[in-house]
Design an enzyme around this catalytic site. Structure first.
Site, mmCIF file in Angstrom:
data_model
loop_
_atom_site.group_PDB
_atom_site.id
_atom_site.type_symbol
_atom_site.label_atom_id
_atom_site.label_comp_id
_atom_site.label_asym_id
_atom_site.label_seq_id
_atom_site.Cartn_x
_atom_site.Cartn_y
_atom_site.Cartn_z
ATOM 1 N N ASP A 67 39.649 43.882 39.171
ATOM 2 C CA ASP A 67 38.443 44.638 39.526
ATOM 3 C C ASP A 67 38.795 46.107 39.738
ATOM 4 O O ASP A 67 39.953 46.450 40.004
ATOM 5 C CB ASP A 67 37.839 44.096 40.826
HETATM 6 N N1 URA Z 1 40.019 38.101 42.076
HETATM 7 C C1 URA Z 1 39.109 39.056 42.360
HETATM 8 O O1 URA Z 1 38.136 38.820 43.065
HETATM 9 N N2 URA Z 1 39.322 40.282 41.867
HETATM 10 C C2 URA Z 1 40.400 40.614 41.115
HETATM 11 O O2 URA Z 1 40.537 41.764 40.703
HETATM 12 C C3 URA Z 1 41.338 39.603 40.826
HETATM 13 C C4 URA Z 1 41.129 38.347 41.315
#
Ligand code: URA
Length: 233
Positions: free
Chosen positions: A104
């Site tokens: 993310d």
């Molecule tokens: N899980 C999430 O919620 N975000 C990420 O970036 C990776 C795993």
């Protein structure tokens, strides 16, 4: 055997015309002898090609580790936000690199950037069980109920998650080990327990862990040994 101009343009990003000019101006050596023509065939397994005195290494694929900062999207292009590819040194700009998997925008840590589609597929496919390790900080105290829930497989709107591991490391912090990578997975898993993820940092892929000296925003090539560790060898 491959054409000299093709090798140089693939490795260094020059056009065929530019390679022709390099050869004409005697800046290209093959086994320390000035190359006569730009379209001659070379055996990359034994011939040594030098451009301006610098040996060019012929790699079929590139594998880069990046310590991703917050604020970058895991994509090759984005209309608004900067992408992780903008952190890759210019010398790789002629290769078709892409991030293998997504973190993310506000997640930090280890990313693999490559042009090897098959390798990327293998480490991302849930069938291959390559574990991904994250350090996480949440807004409420970690509980045993979360640990058990993660182990049993949290039920999300898009189906039950595979069994994962949560190791509590502090009142609000823990380590999560997943073998799949769904959209916002860790955030949604903690959401099922009424918790909000405040910090998420990926520290490992397979048995490879983010090197302590890889600064945030920095990138470097994986060694063959590192790549074996990712696959769990
Ligand atoms: N899980 C999430 O919620 N975000 C990420 O970036 C990776 C795993």
């Amino acid at each position: 055997m491959e054409r000299l101009d093709k090798i140089i343009s693939n490795q260094m990003g020059y056009s065929r015309k530019e390679v022709k000019d390099l050869v004409k101006s005697k800046r290209v050596l093959i086994n320390d002898v000035v190359a006569s023509k730009s379209d001659i065939k070379v055996d990359v397994s034994k011939d040594i090609i030098k451009v301006d005195g610098k040996e060019i290494s012929v790699k079929e694929f590139v594998y880069l580790m990046l310590n991703k900062p917050k604020g970058y999207v895991s994509a090759t292009e984005d209309k608004v936000m900067p992408t992780v590819l903008e952190l890759i040194p210019i010398e790789y700009s002629h290769r078709d690199l892409f991030p293998a998997g997504r973190l993310d925008r506000d997640t930090t840590g280890l990313m693999l950037i490559t042009d090897d589609g098959e390798f990327a597929h293998n480490i991302l496919s849930p069938k291959k069980h390559v574990k991904k390790t994250y350090e996480v900080v949440i807004d409420i105290p970690m509980t045993e109920e979360m640990v058990i829930g993660f182990k049993n497989g949290v039920n999300l709107i898009d189906g039950e998650c595979k069994s994962s591991e949560l190791i509590i490391t502090g009142e609000y912090s823990g380590t999560v080990i997943l073998t799949e990578g769904r959209y916002h997975q860790i955030k949604r898993m903690f959401g099922c327990f009424g918790a909000k993820v405040l910090e998420l940092n990926r520290v490992g892929m397979g048995n490879f862990y983010l090197p302590a000296d890889l600064e945030i925003g920095e990138c470097r090539e994986f060694t063959d040994e590192d790549l074996k560790k990712i696959k769990g060898d």
